[in-house]
Design a protein around this motif. Structure first.
Motif, PDB file in Angstrom:
ATOM      1  N   GLY A  14      19.735  99.772  43.996  1.00 56.44           N
ATOM      2  CA  GLY A  14      19.975  99.502  45.291  1.00 56.44           C
ATOM      3  C   GLY A  14      20.942  98.410  45.729  1.00 56.44           C
ATOM      4  O   GLY A  14      21.514  98.130  46.869  1.00 56.44           O
ATOM      5  N   ARG A  15      20.644  97.168  44.990  1.00 56.64           N
ATOM      6  CA  ARG A  15      21.649  96.107  45.280  1.00 56.64           C
ATOM      7  C   ARG A  15      22.860  96.280  44.899  1.00 56.64           C
ATOM      8  O   ARG A  15      23.930  96.101  45.675  1.00 56.64           O
ATOM      9  CB  ARG A  15      21.012  94.715  44.355  1.00 56.64           C
ATOM     10  N   TYR A  20      28.925  97.481  47.611  1.00 56.79           N
ATOM     11  CA  TYR A  20      30.191  98.238  47.806  1.00 56.79           C
ATOM     12  C   TYR A  20      29.812  99.742  47.847  1.00 56.79           C
ATOM     13  O   TYR A  20      28.548 100.052  47.174  1.00 56.79           O
ATOM     14  CB  TYR A  20      31.086  98.059  46.804  1.00 56.79           C
ATOM     15  N   GLU A  21      30.306 100.736  48.604  1.00 50.22           N
ATOM     16  CA  GLU A  21      30.041 102.101  48.362  1.00 50.22           C
ATOM     17  C   GLU A  21      30.340 102.678  46.957  1.00 50.22           C
ATOM     18  O   GLU A  21      31.138 102.092  46.329  1.00 50.22           O
ATOM     19  CB  GLU A  21      31.246 103.038  49.403  1.00 50.22           C
ATOM     20  N   LYS A  25      27.704 109.434  40.629  1.00 48.72           N
ATOM     21  CA  LYS A  25      28.228 109.423  39.288  1.00 48.72           C
ATOM     22  C   LYS A  25      28.325 107.955  38.599  1.00 48.72           C
ATOM     23  O   LYS A  25      27.822 107.576  37.808  1.00 48.72           O
ATOM     24  CB  LYS A  25      29.637 109.980  39.127  1.00 48.72           C
ATOM     25  N   GLU A  26      28.845 107.073  39.464  1.00 50.22           N
ATOM     26  CA  GLU A  26      28.840 105.847  39.366  1.00 50.22           C
ATOM     27  C   GLU A  26      27.655 104.932  38.968  1.00 50.22           C
ATOM     28  O   GLU A  26      27.242 104.056  38.227  1.00 50.22           O
ATOM     29  CB  GLU A  26      29.631 104.899  40.395  1.00 50.22           C
ATOM     30  N   VAL A  27      26.771 105.268  39.938  1.00 49.21           N
ATOM     31  CA  VAL A  27      25.190 104.799  39.951  1.00 49.21           C
ATOM     32  C   VAL A  27      24.792 105.194  38.619  1.00 49.21           C
ATOM     33  O   VAL A  27      23.947 104.612  38.028  1.00 49.21           O
ATOM     34  CB  VAL A  27      24.598 105.042  41.118  1.00 49.21           C
ATOM     35  N   ILE A  57      23.273 105.849  48.948  1.00 49.99           N
ATOM     36  CA  ILE A  57      24.711 106.466  48.485  1.00 49.99           C
ATOM     37  C   ILE A  57      24.790 107.644  49.580  1.00 49.99           C
ATOM     38  O   ILE A  57      23.904 108.544  49.936  1.00 49.99           O
ATOM     39  CB  ILE A  57      24.015 107.183  47.283  1.00 49.99           C
ATOM     40  N   ASP A  58      26.093 107.758  50.124  1.00 50.50           N
ATOM     41  CA  ASP A  58      26.636 108.807  50.980  1.00 50.50           C
ATOM     42  C   ASP A  58      27.888 109.104  50.583  1.00 50.50           C
ATOM     43  O   ASP A  58      29.027 108.345  51.086  1.00 50.50           O
ATOM     44  CB  ASP A  58      26.411 108.175  52.400  1.00 50.50           C
TER      45      ASP A  58
END
Length: 159
Positions: A14-15, A20-21, A25-27, A57-58
């Motif tokens: 969450g932090r 940044y957006e 996949k990155e998360v 995440i959007d």
């Protein structure tokens, strides 16, 4: 993985996404790194689903902002932007929607602004007008612009 560790990863993710957006996949990749590979795919999916439901995440918003930023700041073309978004795991439909939201004139203006400083530099190095044109085409192509855009821009420049 235990519930407490999952909760810590959710807070950390969450932090991470609030600064940044980020894409799913990155998360997911970060969650694997943070857990030293101990997290199961279903747990990653659960955390990502929760982050999506809370709008951390959007990917649609991510794609729209990414396209605008890369166009305005770096003068990148739609082909290169599409490739970069695919690499980040954004679905093709969202990529297409974000690219379609940009008017043709914006792509045209961005490429023209990108090529103008190069024109003076290339003029001094080019052997002839054909060579100059090819250098400009190469620069536009490497920047990710389709031929219909770069042909029109280069035709409008005084070579």
């Amino acid at each position: 993985m235990e519930a407490e560790a999952l909760k810590e990863l959710l807070i950390k993710a969450g932090r991470y996404t609030s600064k940044y957006e980020k894409t799913s996949k990155e998360v997911g990749e970060k969650l694997l790194t943070w857990s030293d590979g101990e997290i199961r795919p279903s747990e990653i999916e659960q955390i990502i689903d929760q982050l999506k439901s809370e709008k951390f995440i959007d990917e649609e918003r991510y794609a729209e902002r990414y396209v605008r930023d890369k166009l305005v700041m770096l003068k990148k073309g739609p082909i290169l932007i599409r490739y970069e978004l695919k690499e980040r795991g954004v679905p093709s439909a969202l990529i297409q929607k974000a690219l379609n939201a940009v008017p043709y004139d914006d792509w045209f203006s961005a490429l023209k602004a990108y090529l103008m400083p190069k024109l003076a530099r290339y003029k001094s190095k080019a052997k002839n007008e054909y060579d100059l044109r090819m250098k400009l085409i190469d620069a536009a192509y490497r920047r990710g612009y389709p031929s219909d855009v770069y042909e029109e821009v280069i035709d409008g420049l005084e070579l």
